[in-house]
Design a protein around this motif. Structure first.
Motif, PDB file in Angstrom:
ATOM      1  N   TYR A 168      -9.891  -6.163  -1.264  1.00 10.25           N
ATOM      2  CA  TYR A 168     -10.845  -5.624  -0.446  1.00 10.25           C
ATOM      3  C   TYR A 168     -10.302  -4.156   0.060  1.00 10.25           C
ATOM      4  O   TYR A 168      -8.959  -4.079   0.306  1.00 10.25           O
ATOM      5  N   TRP A 169     -11.139  -3.394   0.707  1.00  7.79           N
ATOM      6  CA  TRP A 169     -10.528  -2.090   1.333  1.00  7.79           C
ATOM      7  C   TRP A 169     -11.497  -1.965   2.562  1.00  7.79           C
ATOM      8  O   TRP A 169     -12.802  -2.346   2.639  1.00  7.79           O
ATOM      9  N   TYR A 170     -10.576  -1.719   3.578  1.00  7.76           N
ATOM     10  CA  TYR A 170     -11.064  -1.830   4.928  1.00  7.76           C
ATOM     11  C   TYR A 170     -10.612  -0.621   5.643  1.00  7.76           C
ATOM     12  O   TYR A 170      -9.581   0.164   5.137  1.00  7.76           O
ATOM     13  N   ARG A 171     -11.230   0.075   6.799  1.00  8.65           N
ATOM     14  CA  ARG A 171     -10.539   1.000   7.241  1.00  8.65           C
ATOM     15  C   ARG A 171     -10.796   1.056   8.959  1.00  8.65           C
ATOM     16  O   ARG A 171     -11.858   0.418   9.181  1.00  8.65           O
ATOM     17  N   SER A 187      -5.345  -1.258  -7.232  1.00 16.57           N
ATOM     18  CA  SER A 187      -6.739  -0.555  -6.826  1.00 16.57           C
ATOM     19  C   SER A 187      -6.263   1.063  -6.349  1.00 16.57           C
ATOM     20  O   SER A 187      -5.314   1.008  -5.381  1.00 16.57           O
ATOM     21  N   CYS A 207      -5.732  -2.424   2.910  1.00 20.26           N
ATOM     22  CA  CYS A 207      -6.347  -3.162   1.712  1.00 20.26           C
ATOM     23  C   CYS A 207      -5.765  -4.496   1.896  1.00 20.26           C
ATOM     24  O   CYS A 207      -5.108  -5.106   2.783  1.00 20.26           O
ATOM     25  N   TYR A 260      -6.495   3.049   6.311  1.00 20.39           N
ATOM     26  CA  TYR A 260      -7.070   2.421   5.426  1.00 20.39           C
ATOM     27  C   TYR A 260      -6.263   0.961   4.927  1.00 20.39           C
ATOM     28  O   TYR A 260      -5.066   0.988   4.619  1.00 20.39           O
ATOM     29  N   LEU A 275      -8.115   4.215  -4.044  1.00 16.86           N
ATOM     30  CA  LEU A 275      -9.089   4.700  -3.185  1.00 16.86           C
ATOM     31  C   LEU A 275      -9.043   6.336  -3.201  1.00 16.86           C
ATOM     32  O   LEU A 275      -7.878   6.856  -2.423  1.00 16.86           O
ATOM     33  N   GLN A 306       0.797  -1.228   0.092  1.00 15.94           N
ATOM     34  CA  GLN A 306      -0.169  -0.007   0.020  1.00 15.94           C
ATOM     35  C   GLN A 306       0.962   1.207   0.026  1.00 15.94           C
ATOM     36  O   GLN A 306       1.881   1.307   0.736  1.00 15.94           O
ATOM     37  N   CYS A 337      -3.356   0.522  -3.582  1.00 15.11           N
ATOM     38  CA  CYS A 337      -3.083  -0.816  -3.195  1.00 15.11           C
ATOM     39  C   CYS A 337      -2.616  -1.747  -4.273  1.00 15.11           C
ATOM     40  O   CYS A 337      -3.424  -1.909  -5.472  1.00 15.11           O
ATOM     41  N   ALA A 359     -13.581   4.178  -5.269  1.00 16.35           N
ATOM     42  CA  ALA A 359     -12.768   3.281  -5.623  1.00 16.35           C
ATOM     43  C   ALA A 359     -12.600   2.933  -6.896  1.00 16.35           C
ATOM     44  O   ALA A 359     -13.726   2.801  -7.571  1.00 16.35           O
TER      45      ALA A 359
END
Lengths: 115, 116
Positions: free
Chosen positions: A33-36, A75, A92, A90, A77, A6, A23, A67
């Protein structure tokens, strides 16, 4: 084999500015996937790509977040314009198969600080 | 809707002593449960998962977790903690909405501190 990478690792911007997080998943992983994690709270799901398609974007907080995964590889964001509450880390993650209980491989995260 | 709770913000344990990190869950269907660990300045790493089968699940770095359906718990355990186990531990459950296995709902995390 390279893991999930990232960039940037840390970004400090002012409210109203734009930031783009990138990412790069593990090669061959179609699922991204994206998370935060905001303010030390739970890690929250943002969205899921299968190749270049958005499979599930139910966790995206609002339309300031965009995104993309052009070509089904890396990817981005984008947060535009950034607000104070967007500060957080954030993450990934990628996986081989999104239909089975395979483990997620996470990147180290991009820390976003909005002043 | 499903949820997962980690009741302890921090767990302190002396090296060599048993380590337990608690997790309880709430789901309407079958529970699919995971533990991840985040070492300082690192991303989350998968430790273990429960999908079906034996209630005692063995994972990485000597960790194991016990699935208890009647108590809706999935506590993480290690018989003898190491200083290097000091990290942030997250319990997670698969989100039942949608068909993505990678859509997880995480707990708030438990900081484990192992002292020499």
């Amino acid at each position: 084999e390279a893991g999930v990478t990232q960039f940037p690792s840390h970004s400090v911007i002012e409210k109203g500015q734009t930031v783009t997080l990138r990412c790069d998943p593990i090669s061959g992983h179609d699922n991204l996937y994206w998370y935060r994690r905001v303010m030390g709270k739970e890690i929250k799901f943002l969205l899921h790509f299968v190749k270049e398609s958005k499979q599930d974007e139910s966790g995206m907080p609002n339309n300031r977040f965009l995104a993309e995964r052009t070509g089904g590889t890396y990817s981005t964001l984008k947060v535009q314009p950034a607000e104070l509450e967007d500060s957080g880390v954030y993450f990934c993650a990628s996986s081989q198969d999104g239909r089975l209980a395979r483990e997620l491989f996470f990147g180290e995260g991009s820390r976003l600080t909005v002043l | 809707a499903q949820s997962v709770a980690q009741p302890e913000d921090q767990v302190n344990v002396a090296e060599g002593n048993p380590l337990t990190v608690k997790c309880t869950y709430s789901v309407s269907g079958n529970p699919y449960l995971f533990w991840y660990v985040q070492y300082p300045n690192r991303g989350l790493q998968f430790l273990l998962k429960y999908i079906t089968g034996d209630n005692l699940v063995k994972g990485s770095y000597g960790f194991e977790a016990e699935f208890n359906k009647s108590q809706t718990s999935f506590h993480l355990k290690k018989p003898s903690a190491l200083v290097s186990d000091s990290a942030l531990y997250f319990c997670a459950v698969r989100d039942e909405e949608g068909d993505s296995w990678g859509k997880l709902q995480f707990g708030a995390g438990t900081q484990v501190v192992v002292t020499p």
